[in-house]
Design a protein around this motif. Structure first.
Motif, PDB file in Angstrom:
ATOM      1  N   ASP A 171     -41.962 -30.021-122.463  1.00 40.38           N
ATOM      2  CA  ASP A 171     -41.984 -28.603-122.109  1.00 40.38           C
ATOM      3  C   ASP A 171     -43.179 -28.237-121.225  1.00 40.38           C
ATOM      4  O   ASP A 171     -43.107 -27.291-120.433  1.00 40.38           O
ATOM      5  CB  ASP A 171     -42.001 -27.751-123.380  1.00 40.38           C
ATOM      6  CG  ASP A 171     -41.850 -26.269-123.084  1.00 40.38           C
ATOM      7  OD1 ASP A 171     -40.809 -25.884-122.530  1.00 40.38           O
ATOM      8  OD2 ASP A 171     -42.783 -25.503-123.391  1.00 40.38           O
TER       9      ASP A 171
ATOM     10  N   GLN B 273     -34.946 -32.603-125.165  1.00 41.70           N
ATOM     11  CA  GLN B 273     -34.274 -31.674-126.068  1.00 41.70           C
ATOM     12  C   GLN B 273     -35.171 -31.245-127.221  1.00 41.70           C
ATOM     13  O   GLN B 273     -35.069 -30.124-127.719  1.00 41.70           O
ATOM     14  CB  GLN B 273     -33.018 -32.362-126.598  1.00 41.70           C
ATOM     15  CG  GLN B 273     -32.147 -31.534-127.504  1.00 41.70           C
ATOM     16  CD  GLN B 273     -30.959 -32.354-127.962  1.00 41.70           C
ATOM     17  OE1 GLN B 273     -30.266 -32.975-127.152  1.00 41.70           O
ATOM     18  NE2 GLN B 273     -30.727 -32.386-129.256  1.00 41.70           N
TER      19      GLN B 273
ATOM     20  N   TYR C  81     -34.802 -25.797-128.690  1.00 45.10           N
ATOM     21  CA  TYR C  81     -35.249 -27.170-128.873  1.00 45.10           C
ATOM     22  C   TYR C  81     -34.926 -27.651-130.283  1.00 45.10           C
ATOM     23  O   TYR C  81     -34.931 -26.877-131.249  1.00 45.10           O
ATOM     24  CB  TYR C  81     -36.755 -27.274-128.648  1.00 45.10           C
ATOM     25  CG  TYR C  81     -37.183 -27.132-127.200  1.00 45.10           C
ATOM     26  CD1 TYR C  81     -36.530 -27.830-126.194  1.00 45.10           C
ATOM     27  CD2 TYR C  81     -38.256 -26.312-126.857  1.00 45.10           C
ATOM     28  CE1 TYR C  81     -36.923 -27.713-124.868  1.00 45.10           C
ATOM     29  CE2 TYR C  81     -38.668 -26.190-125.537  1.00 45.10           C
ATOM     30  CZ  TYR C  81     -37.990 -26.894-124.545  1.00 45.10           C
ATOM     31  OH  TYR C  81     -38.393 -26.778-123.236  1.00 45.10           O
TER      32      TYR C  81
ATOM     33  N   GLY D 127     -38.305 -30.806-126.891  1.00 48.09           N
ATOM     34  CA  GLY D 127     -39.384 -30.002-126.345  1.00 48.09           C
ATOM     35  C   GLY D 127     -40.626 -30.780-125.973  1.00 48.09           C
ATOM     36  O   GLY D 127     -41.646 -30.199-125.604  1.00 48.09           O
TER      37      GLY D 127
END
Length: 308
Positions: free
Chosen positions: A52, A47, A9, A49
Motif C-alpha cells: 500500500d 491484496q 484488504y 495491503g
C-alpha cells in the motif's frame, strides 16, 4: 463482465465473484479476452495491503497481473496487435485496480507480447511474471555468461525453475538450491542440486571450491547472508527478496513489464529451451481457492485461473 474483486484488504475471504463494468480501452491499450491468469505470491500480498505504501489501490480492485488471451479490440493508437492475436502479458500498472482475474482486461501494449506458439493459454499465463523476473535478473543485473557458475535459490520454484533453464540456455553451469522435495525437479532442469539445512554452505563449496561467479537470491534473510560468502572474489549477487543485498554489494531487483523481454521468453519457449509447469487450475469463480493453494505452497508448478 464477470470478475473477481475485493473491496477491502484481506485474505482469500475478501474475494468476490460477480459483475464488474467492462474495461475502457485507452489509445495505447488493447482489450484482451482473458483465457487464463496465473496466481503469484505478489497477488495476495497486494491484496493484504503489503504494497500500500508503493501502489495506490482504487476499490473495488480486480487482482492479477499475469494473463494470456486473445485481442478483441485494439486502442486507436495501437499498431502492434490486431483482433484475433493471441497474447500473454505482465499487466502491472502504476495503480492497483483493473487486474487480470476477469473475463476482459484492457492491457497497455508495453505489458504484452505474442503468446508462444508451442504453449497453451494456461502455460502462457504462468510465464510472464516468473519468466521476466528470472530473465531480467540473469540478463540485465547479473549478466550471466557461458562457462560461468551460477547459484540459484529455490531452484524448483516458479522463478527459480525459470532461472535455471534460462541460465542453462546461456551456457552456464547451475547449482540449484532447493528443499529435499525439490531435488529431483532441479536435476531434471539441468542443474546440480544442493539441499538447504545444516551444511548448506559446505555443500555449495564442495561443488564450487573457488566460489560461484554469480548468485540469484529469491529467499532473503540468512540465506542471502550465507550466499554472499559463497561468491568468487569478483562474484555478482542479486536478490528479488531482500533489500539488504545492497549492503552486501549486490543488486536489488524488481521485475518490470518489457515487451522485448517477454518476446524473448516466448522465443525460448518455442525453441524448447524453456518449459512451464502448471500444477493446478481453477475456474474463475474459484479464484479464492486458487489463491489458497498458492499461499499454502508445496506445489511444483504454477497455479492458474482459467476463464471461459
Amino acid at each position: 463482465m464477470k470478475a473477481i474483486s475485493f473491496r477491502r484488504y484481506g485474505g482469500p475471504e475478501v474475494l468476490e465473484y460477480g459483475e464488474r463494468p467492462d474495461p475502457k480501452v485507452g489509445p495505447d491499450k488493447v482489450l484482451v479476452r482473458v483465457r487464463a491468469a496465473a496466481v503469484n505470491p505478489v497477488d495476495w500480498k497486494v491484496q493484504a495491503g503489503y504494497l500500500d505504501t508503493a501502489l495506490d489501490a482504487f476499490f473495488p480492485v480486480i487482482p492479477g497481473w499475469d494473463v494470456s488471451g486473445v485481442v478483441v479490440q485494439p486502442g486507436i493508437g495501437v499498431t502492434e496487435f490486431g483482433v484475433g492475436d493471441e497474447v500473454m502479458g505482465y499487466v502491472r500498472e502504476d495503480v492497483v485496480c483493473h487486474g487480470t482475474f476477469a473475463e476482459y482486461v484492457a492491457a497497455p501494449v508495453r505489458t504484452l507480447a505474442r503468446k508462444p506458439r508451442t504453449l497453451g493459454f494456461e502455460e502462457s499465463a504462468a510465464l510472464p511474471l516468473a519468466g521476466l523476473t528470472a530473465y531480467q535478473v540473469l540478463h540485465h543485473a547479473l549478466r550471466v555468461r557461458a562457462g560461468e557458475t551460477l547459484l540459484v535459490h529455490a531452484a524448483s520454484g516458479g522463478v527459480g525453475s525459470m532461472a535455471v533453464q534460462i541460465a542453462r540456455h546461456l551456457g552456464a553451469r547451475v547449482i540449484g538450491a532447493a528443499r529435499d522435495t525439490g531435488q529431483d525437479r532441479v536435476r531434471e532442469l539441468g542443474a546440480e542440486p544442493v539441499a538447504y539445512g545444516d551444511g548448506f554452505k559446505a555443500r555449495v563449496k564442495a561443488l564450487a571450491p573457488h566460489g560461484v561467479d554469480a548468485a540469484f537470491d529469491t529467499v532473503g534473510g540468512q540465506v542471502l547472508k550465507d550466499t554472499a560468502n559463497l561468491l568468487a572474489p569478483e562474484g555478482r549477487l542479486a536478490s528479488v527478496a531482500d533489500g539488504e543485498v545492497i549492503g552486501l554489494g549486490g543488486r536489488y531487483c524488481w521485475v518490470r513489464p518489457d515487451p522485448a523481454d517477454l518476446a524473448a521468453l516466448a522465443d525460448l519457449a518455442d525453441q524448447g529451451a524453456l518449459t512451464v509447469r502448471v500444477a493446478a487450475t481453477f475456474p474463475l469463480e474459484k479464484a479464492a481457492d486458487a489463491q489458497r493453494a498458492n499461499r499454502e505452497g508445496g506445489l511444483h508448478g504454477k497455479v492458474v485461473v482459467t476463464v471461459g
